[in-house]
Design a protein around this motif. Sequence first.
Motif, PDB file in Angstrom:
ATOM      1  N   ILE A 116      38.498  14.762  22.397  1.00 29.12           N
ATOM      2  CA  ILE A 116      37.532  14.594  21.312  1.00 29.12           C
ATOM      3  C   ILE A 116      36.151  15.069  21.754  1.00 29.12           C
ATOM      4  N   LEU A 117      35.738  14.652  22.943  1.00 28.35           N
ATOM      5  CA  LEU A 117      34.406  15.025  23.422  1.00 28.35           C
ATOM      6  C   LEU A 117      34.290  16.522  23.648  1.00 28.35           C
ATOM      7  N   GLU A 118      35.337  17.149  24.110  1.00 30.94           N
ATOM      8  CA  GLU A 118      35.299  18.600  24.331  1.00 30.94           C
ATOM      9  C   GLU A 118      35.149  19.359  23.021  1.00 30.94           C
ATOM     10  N   GLN A 119      35.859  18.920  21.983  1.00 32.41           N
ATOM     11  CA  GLN A 119      35.731  19.586  20.690  1.00 32.41           C
ATOM     12  C   GLN A 119      34.346  19.356  20.089  1.00 32.41           C
ATOM     13  N   MET A 120      33.835  18.150  20.249  1.00 29.73           N
ATOM     14  CA  MET A 120      32.495  17.848  19.770  1.00 29.73           C
ATOM     15  C   MET A 120      31.470  18.736  20.465  1.00 29.73           C
ATOM     16  N   ARG A 121      31.615  18.909  21.771  1.00 23.80           N
ATOM     17  CA  ARG A 121      30.678  19.743  22.525  1.00 23.80           C
ATOM     18  C   ARG A 121      30.692  21.181  22.005  1.00 23.80           C
ATOM     19  N   ASP A 122      31.870  21.698  21.723  1.00 28.26           N
ATOM     20  CA  ASP A 122      31.966  23.069  21.199  1.00 28.26           C
ATOM     21  C   ASP A 122      31.272  23.183  19.845  1.00 28.26           C
ATOM     22  N   ASP A 123      31.497  22.195  18.979  1.00 30.01           N
ATOM     23  CA  ASP A 123      30.902  22.221  17.641  1.00 30.01           C
ATOM     24  C   ASP A 123      29.382  22.122  17.709  1.00 30.01           C
ATOM     25  N   GLU A 124      28.865  21.223  18.546  1.00 31.85           N
ATOM     26  CA  GLU A 124      27.421  21.032  18.635  1.00 31.85           C
ATOM     27  C   GLU A 124      26.744  22.279  19.191  1.00 31.85           C
ATOM     28  N   GLY A 125      27.393  22.921  20.157  1.00 34.73           N
ATOM     29  CA  GLY A 125      26.834  24.155  20.691  1.00 34.73           C
ATOM     30  C   GLY A 125      26.739  25.232  19.624  1.00 34.73           C
ATOM     31  N   ARG A 126      27.748  25.292  18.765  1.00 31.74           N
ATOM     32  CA  ARG A 126      27.737  26.273  17.674  1.00 31.74           C
ATOM     33  C   ARG A 126      26.636  25.959  16.673  1.00 31.74           C
ATOM     34  N   HIS A 127      26.421  24.680  16.377  1.00 28.52           N
ATOM     35  CA  HIS A 127      25.347  24.299  15.456  1.00 28.52           C
ATOM     36  C   HIS A 127      23.987  24.732  15.997  1.00 28.52           C
ATOM     37  N   ALA A 128      23.797  24.580  17.305  1.00 27.84           N
ATOM     38  CA  ALA A 128      22.526  24.987  17.912  1.00 27.84           C
ATOM     39  C   ALA A 128      22.336  26.488  17.778  1.00 27.84           C
ATOM     40  N   THR A 129      23.391  27.244  18.017  1.00 35.25           N
ATOM     41  CA  THR A 129      23.306  28.704  17.914  1.00 35.25           C
ATOM     42  C   THR A 129      22.978  29.146  16.496  1.00 35.25           C
TER      43      THR A 129
END
Length: 214
Positions: free
Chosen positions: A169-182
């Motif tokens: 769960i945390l790994e998927q969240m990290r990927d999503d949040e990084g994309r939001h920042a970009t």
Amino acid sequence: MTDRTLSLLDRLIGQLDQALHTVFGPAPLAARDNPATGKSDPALTAAERELSGRLMRINHVGEICAQALYQGQALTARLPEVRGKMEQAAQEENDHLAWTEQRIHELGGHVSYLNPLWYAGSFALGALAGALGDKWSLGFVAETEKQVVEHLNDHLRQIPTADDKSRAILEQMRDDEGRHATVAIESGGAALPEPVKQWMQCNSKIMTRTAYWI
């Protein structure tokens, strides 16, 4: 009724409804499958379950705050396309909210009792950022998500090795949040002044340390 015909009062009422559902309602239905589905769930020690539960509670609070931030920014965003990006990001964060709450219950924990406070404070910050202008609002999103990614990396180092479900769960969240920042940066987000970044980090530490226990 289209978004163009909604008055500020209409949007305020809608945001109030969203707030009540987020803070007091059941976990939202995720649009995507839970990343933990199919992962092994070996027996964790009592101490490991407690640690994972507390860490997931912190992340659940983070998602409560994310919902509030994005909704507050959408309320005061000036350009319709920026408002749309904020609302879309809030919808995507719904998945994180659902996943973390489900995992907390599986671990025998509880969500933070201070969620109404976290939501109110974050909504006010989001509305203020939006009122300052879209470039600053997007810059605030980018910096927030950058700090969230760092925070998630720290939790991935702390999570018990055997807890594959929480880790997924945390790994998927990290990927999503990084994309939001970009996306926020590419949409014209301005870099925030260093004192503002430090202030945000200080607030984040207060929130995480409090949510760990309450």
